[in-house]
Design an enzyme around this catalytic site. Structure first.
Site, short mmCIF file in Angstrom:
data_model
loop_
_atom_site.label_atom_id
_atom_site.label_comp_id
_atom_site.label_asym_id
_atom_site.label_seq_id
_atom_site.Cartn_x
_atom_site.Cartn_y
_atom_site.Cartn_z
N GLY A 183 0.88 -1.36 0.15
CA GLY A 183 0.07 0.19 -0.21
C GLY A 183 0.99 1.14 -0.18
O GLY A 183 0.56 2.26 0.64
N ALA A 184 1.99 1.25 -0.61
CA ALA A 184 3.19 2.10 -0.76
C ALA A 184 2.45 3.57 -0.99
O ALA A 184 3.07 4.45 -0.80
CB ALA A 184 4.29 1.73 -1.42
N SER A 185 1.65 3.17 -2.02
CA SER A 185 1.19 4.80 -2.61
C SER A 185 0.30 5.44 -1.72
O SER A 185 -0.51 6.62 -2.23
CB SER A 185 0.51 4.60 -4.02
OG SER A 185 -0.33 3.73 -4.17
N TYR A 193 -0.53 4.74 19.12
CA TYR A 193 -0.83 5.45 20.16
C TYR A 193 -0.02 4.70 21.38
O TYR A 193 0.52 5.24 22.26
CB TYR A 193 -2.21 5.62 20.92
CG TYR A 193 -2.35 6.90 20.58
CD1 TYR A 193 -2.80 7.46 19.57
CD2 TYR A 193 -2.69 7.78 21.81
CE1 TYR A 193 -3.31 8.86 19.34
CE2 TYR A 193 -3.25 9.04 21.49
CZ TYR A 193 -3.40 9.66 20.35
OH TYR A 193 -3.69 10.80 20.20
N ASP A 204 -12.73 3.94 15.91
CA ASP A 204 -11.66 4.22 15.51
C ASP A 204 -10.76 4.78 16.54
O ASP A 204 -9.46 4.96 16.41
CB ASP A 204 -11.92 5.64 14.63
CG ASP A 204 -10.86 6.31 13.57
OD1 ASP A 204 -10.09 5.28 13.24
OD2 ASP A 204 -10.58 7.33 13.68
N HIS A 257 -7.38 3.05 20.75
CA HIS A 257 -6.26 3.94 21.39
C HIS A 257 -6.43 4.04 23.04
O HIS A 257 -5.69 3.83 23.80
CB HIS A 257 -6.33 5.49 20.93
CG HIS A 257 -5.79 5.27 19.58
ND1 HIS A 257 -4.93 4.39 18.82
CD2 HIS A 257 -5.94 6.13 18.46
CE1 HIS A 257 -4.90 4.56 17.59
NE2 HIS A 257 -5.58 5.67 17.08
N ARG A 272 -6.93 20.63 19.87
CA ARG A 272 -6.54 19.34 19.69
C ARG A 272 -5.47 18.70 20.88
O ARG A 272 -4.66 19.56 21.34
CB ARG A 272 -5.35 19.39 18.37
CG ARG A 272 -4.56 18.11 18.00
CD ARG A 272 -3.81 18.11 17.01
NE ARG A 272 -2.93 16.88 16.61
CZ ARG A 272 -1.61 17.01 17.01
NH1 ARG A 272 -1.15 17.91 17.95
NH2 ARG A 272 -0.97 15.75 17.13
N ARG A 330 -0.99 18.94 40.14
CA ARG A 330 -1.59 20.05 40.58
C ARG A 330 -1.77 20.05 42.08
O ARG A 330 -2.41 18.99 42.92
CB ARG A 330 -3.13 20.15 40.13
CG ARG A 330 -3.56 21.25 40.36
CD ARG A 330 -4.74 21.79 39.43
NE ARG A 330 -4.08 22.24 38.04
CZ ARG A 330 -4.63 22.52 36.91
NH1 ARG A 330 -6.04 22.49 37.14
NH2 ARG A 330 -3.95 22.75 35.98
#
EC number: 1.1.1.49
Length: 575
Positions: free
Chosen positions: A96-98, A264, A320, A325, A426, A470
């Site tokens: 799947g190199a491309s 992850y 997903d 993750h 993010r 904290r």
């Protein structure tokens, strides 16, 4: 002790081979493996050579011992007397190199390993895909994503040229044994009759995993060295499809040859999690229900699914992000002390955690989907505005969930997960909120909200990697005024050298046979068993996700879910 694989050729004892896989009759070409101490003959020879030739220690910036390839390509040539006759080669084939993953992550990671001197002397990289490309066209494509981001101690252009000369391309169909047989011929030409180790990275959709593994097994596996296959997520859509995928792969591979990658687990702060806990006496006694009130695992992206909406719509945010993750991080966080740092000991403890957890209930899940929004004079399209997404899609782009572990250490502690796309920021972090101090002498200083007085440990996985604790502290002065302060370890300040990408670490581990950061099949089964019932209910009942504006903090329902367990999301302000 960590282990490395030594290969028993297919002609070896059949009784020994039988113990490696129940499918021994269908494994004529893939080699079986035994475990031996991790340092291979190559590593031991390399260290002896350096000790004899160089008075100073040779070490690259990320801790890899500088290898023969790095020295040769840098001009410090080795003569034949330094290399044994049993010298091995490494062939890395990116299937799947491309695709985007290969171009943006895998090839740059391989170059970084080469730049850092972490690859063996004799290695080649092959790209394999259906796209018709020449060797030079592949090299041109790869070169656009390569950077000498780590440092500039050597000429960047020269190092890139040296790496690209080792990159080749073969075009073929993913289900064609003939095409893989042709690849095998090319691999053998580069290997030159030496002990050949082969690594395949499947950067392809999961529906063609088995076709590729079958063809590679029958036509392009190593006959005198090891062969390993890295498999990218998703590993199925539920327990049934995941189990079927595992059974199909094991017709051609042993479990020891399958490296299920979750990038992850290769992130610096995730790998540091066990170090933080097990090597610091101050934390381990507190790591239980007695002192921890709740644990939050938070993932957020500030962009939508643009460009991959068609793929994303098949899976959604729970499959997903959450099921892999965040759940993997949870298992590492909550596991008991393993017997050793051996991969199997660590993975066994993670499996125990997953099997102790209650399956996720629909009443403990909130799902959302982002809608179009205008902000700062700019318009952002909603999820279903993407032309690759069905107009009436119910696929969630946000989810929050509460999970529990039924064991003596964690009974009653809510583990809250939250993941979403198109949010206000993010980041990825682990937030640990500790319990109130019994009989707190200073509770009047915090008015009626004692939550402001609780300690919190935050492990920021990305961006701006760091760890902070904290605490409550007296503000200097004659009065008694308290303040919340952070004891902060910011990685970019303490460790100025750039942190290696997760794919670099995981690729290097796969090459060395280190499985600690890869997912075992029983671990995968346990993970799917937790999420499959709720996923099926969501889809069968056609639960409509709550809409939230692009760039917001997510749906309101997530706050109600947290308050149900007397928790406030820590990323909304003070923990």
């Amino acid at each position: 002790m960590a282990t490395h694989s030594m290969i028993i050729p297919s002609s070896s004892s059949s009784s020994l081979a039988a113990t490696a896989s129940p499918f021994k009759e269908t494994l004529p070409l893939f080699s079986r493996s035994l475990t031996f101490p991790r340092k291979s003959w190559f590593s031991q020879f390399r260290l002896r050579f350096f000790a004899g030739k160089h008075s100073q220690q040779l070490e690259s910036s990320n801790g890899c011992a500088t290898n023969f390839a790095s020295l040769q390509d840098s001009g410090d040539h080795l003569t034949e007397e330094h290399v044994t006759k049993e010298e091995s080669t490494l062939s890395i084939t990116v299937v799947g190199a491309s695709g985007d993953l290969a171009k943006k992550k895998i090839f740059p990671a391989l170059f970084a390993l080469f730049y850092e001197g972490c690859l063996p002397q004799e290695f080649t990289v092959f790209g394999y895909a259906r796209t018709k490309l020449t060797h030079d066209e592949l090299r041109d494509m790869i070169s656009r994503t390569l950077t000498c981001r780590i440092d500039q101690r050597e000429n960047c252009g020269d190092k890139m040229d040296q790496f690209l000369k080792r990159c080749f391309y073969h075009s073929g169909q993913y289900n064609s044994e003939e095409d893989f047989a042709e690849l095998n011929i090319k691999l053998k030409e580069k290997e030159g009759g030496k002990l050949a180790n082969r690594l395949y990275y499947l950067s392809i959709p999961p529906n063609i995993f088995v076709d590729v593994v079958k063809c590679a097994s029958l036509r392009a596996s190593s006959t005198n060295g090891w062969t390993r296959v890295i498999v990218e997520k998703p590993f199925g859509r539920d327990s049934e499809s995941s189990g079927e995928l595992t059974r199909s792969l094991k017709q051609y591979l042993t479990e020891e040859q399958i490296f299920r990658i979750d990038h992850y687990l290769g992130k610096e702060l995730v790998e540091n999690l066990s170090v933080l806990r097990f090597s610091n006496l101050v934390f381990e006694p507190l790591w239980s229900r007695n002192y921890i009130r709740n644990v939050q695992l938070i993932f957020s992206e500030d962009f939508g699914t643009e460009g991959r909406g068609g793929y994303f719509d098949q899976y959604g945010i729970i499959r997903d992000i959450m099921q892999n993750h965040l759940l993997q991080i949870l298992a590492l966080f909550a596991m008991e002390t393993p017997v050793s740092l051996d991969a199997e000991d660590i993975r066994s403890e993670k499996v125990k955690v997953l099997r102790s957890m209650k399956p996720l209930l629909l009443e403990d899940v909130v799902v959302g989907q982002y809608k179009g929004h205008s902000k700062g004079g700019k318009s952002y399209q909603g999820y279903t505005d993407d032309p690759t997404v069905p107009n009436h899609s119910l696929t969630p782009t946000f989810a929050a969930a509460a999970m529990f572990i039924n064991n003596a250490r964690w009974d009653g502690v809510p583990f809250l997960m939250k993941a979403g796309n198109a949010l206000h920021t993010r980041g990825a972090e682990i937030r640990v909120q500790f319990r109130h101090v019994p009989g707190n002498l200073y509770k009047k200083s915090f008015a009626t909200n004692l939550d402001n007085a609780t300690n919190a440990l935050v492990i920021r996985v990305q961006p701006d990697e760091g760890i902070y604790l904290r605490i409550n502290n007296k503000v200097p002065g004659l009065g008694m005024r308290l303040d919340r302060s952070d004891l902060n370890l910011l990685y970019r300040s303490r460790y100025p050298r750039e942190i290696p990408d997760a794919y670099e670490r995981l690729l290097l581990d796969a090459i060395e046979g280190e499985r600690r950061l890869f997912i075992r099949s029983d671990e995968l089964d346990a993970a799917w068993d937790l999420f499959t019932p709720a996923l099926k209910e969501l889809e069968e009942m056609k639960i409509v996700p709550e809409l939230y504006p692009y760039g917001s903090r997510g749906p309101v329902g997530a706050h109600y879910l947290a308050s149900k367990y007397n928790v406030r999301w820590g990323d909304l302000g003070d923990a």
